[in-house]
Design an enzyme around this catalytic site. Structure first.
Site: not given
Ligand SMILES: CC(C)(COP(=O)(O)OP(=O)(O)OC[C@H]1O[C@@H](n2cnc3c(N)ncnc32)[C@H](O)[C@@H]1OP(=O)(O)O)[C@@H](O)C(=O)NCCC(=O)NCCS
Length: 398
Positions: A284, A335
């Site tokens: 998140h 979710d």
């Molecule tokens: C929600 C989300 C977009 C937030 O992303 P963010 O704040 O931009 O975080 P980042 O994308 O910068 O991720 C940070 C690190 O965690 C990892 N990560 C984050 N969410 C992950 C996931 N669901 N699965 C695997 N790795 C994940 C990223 O790959 C990254 O790793 P790295 O530093 O080794 O490259 C992200 O956690 C995600 O894609 N989750 C899955 C989708 C989801 O469940 N969305 C609903 C949100 S309520």
């Protein structure tokens, strides 16, 4: 009508001169992470402590002690309703529940395999054509339209949910709660008390979450003084993405795949991580600990799986949660567990995101009402990193 909504269309267009950055300077943050774009009285989130508060009330308290309609009233008005106010809201919601026949025709015209979230987005936009006050920007009208949208969106989702399976829509009874009526319109039979209560609690939990991507998208649209239908339509478009509301569909697909194939859940997740794939339902932008909504939903899901003799399903999800925490330090978000709860309630997977929209309509519209009390156009800048000084060559020389 809320006391604090007094004012006029003129007040809504009154631009407040209070920039968040000194003129001449700029904040640069990819994905606007850590940027405070506006002040809001609607939602407080402490991402380190795992706290979520709507209008001063903790989410645990609201999920336990209010129904969705009370929560929506709270979000819109800044205070909980008394008996008479809640009755009044329920009466309006029931009266507003039916949708024009031409909206049903539009749903009928959608291809059977169209994404229900995309169909909801289209129908929400189309609802504006049938609302004579669609472009009335007075606070009173925008409040009425918030309630109207909250009433009609469940009807649209349920009607399309049936039409795409070749079933005729079921008209709303216009006598129950949103949770009751939605499940009735979707399934064509009255839901049991436990299903209604569980679904209602899910709606409370998803109703609001600060300046998330869809709410931000809605407020950006609202900040141009465009109408509420445009703003909610845009918000649905943002919610549809798999990184936001679309994640719950990704979650259920993964769980069904693991369940069907008999794969070891921990190995499956480790495999995904080793391929650098995202596991839907984890991580998140704001929470760096367990999402409090996920904690509540996890308990609800455990109860449901016990009740339905599906303990294995709960155990499978628990293994995934442990693996993600252990391997990646990532916690489950809302979710991850809502997908399983909706699955246990027998709802089709691709309706999970529209249901999220149904509930978040309360939060979106509350934010729009707030946006319009002291509107300031939301318009960040981009840092230009492209070439400069090019000269246009003649078309034959390109
Ligand atoms: C929600 C989300 C977009 C937030 O992303 P963010 O704040 O931009 O975080 P980042 O994308 O910068 O991720 C940070 C690190 O965690 C990892 N990560 C984050 N969410 C992950 C996931 N669901 N699965 C695997 N790795 C994940 C990223 O790959 C990254 O790793 P790295 O530093 O080794 O490259 C992200 O956690 C995600 O894609 N989750 C899955 C989708 C989801 O469940 N969305 C609903 C949100 S309520």
């Amino acid at each position: 009508m809320a006391e604090q909504r007094s004012g006029s269309t003129e007040a809504a267009s009154n631009v407040r001169e209070r920039p968040i950055v000194e003129s001449g300077s700029a904040v640069k943050a990819r994905g606007l992470e850590g940027v405070i774009a506006l002040e809001s009285e609607i939602c407080f989130i402490d991402g380190q402590a795992g706290v979520l508060v709507y209008r001063g009330y903790d989410i645990h308290d609201l999920a336990e002690n209010t129904c969705f309609e009370e929560t929506a009233y709270l979000l819109w008005n800044g205070r909980l309703p008394n008996h008479a106010e809640l009755d009044d809201l329920n009466e309006t919601l029931r009266r507003e529940r039916p949708v024009p026949e031409r909206i049903i025709d539009l749903l009928r015209a959608a291809p059977a395999d169209a994404s229900p979230t995309a169909v909801l987005r289209t129908a929400t936009s189309a609802l504006a054509h049938f609302d004579p006050e669609a472009d009335d920007m007075s606070p009173e009208s925008n409040y009425r339209k918030s309630v109207r949208l909250q009433a009609k969106i469940p009807t649209v989702i349920a009607a399309h949910g049936r039409l795409r399976k070749g079933q005729e829509p079921v008209a709303p009874l216009q006598e129950g709660s949103i949770a009751h009526e939605f499940l009735y319109m979707l399934n064509g039979e009255q839901p049991g008390r436990a299903a209604e209560r569980t679904f209602d609690a899910c709606l409370v939990l998803h109703a609001e979450h600060g300046l998330n991507a869809s709410t931000f998208a809605g407020r950006v649209i609202g900040s141009t003084l465009s109408d509420i239908y445009s703003a909610v339509t845009g918000a649905i478009g943002a919610l549809k993405g798999p990184l936001h509301g679309g994640a719950n569909i990704g979650v259920i697909r993964m769980l069904l795949e693991i369940n069907k194939s008999g794969l070891d859940p921990a190995e499956h997740v480790k495999d995904k991580l080793s391929r650098k794939e995202r596991v839907m339902g984890f991580g998140h932008r704001v929470y760096k600990t367990l999402d409090p909504r996920a904690a509540i939903l996890r308990e609800m899901m455990e109860e449901l799986s016990e009740e339905r003799g599906e303990r294995a399903w709960y155990d499978m999800t628990a293994k995934i949660v442990d693996t993600m925490e252990g391997e990646k330090g990532l916690y489950a978000n809302v979710d991850f567990f809502s997908a399983s709860v909706y699955y246990m309630l027998g709802i089709d997977p691709d309706l999970y995101t529209p249901i999220f929209a149904l509930s978040r309509t309360a939060g979106w519209t509350a934010h729009l009402l707030e946006q319009w009390t002291e509107n300031r156009l939301i318009r960040p800048r981009a840092e230009y990193v492209g070439p400069r000084g090019l000269k246009v060559p003649h078309i034959q020389d390109r």
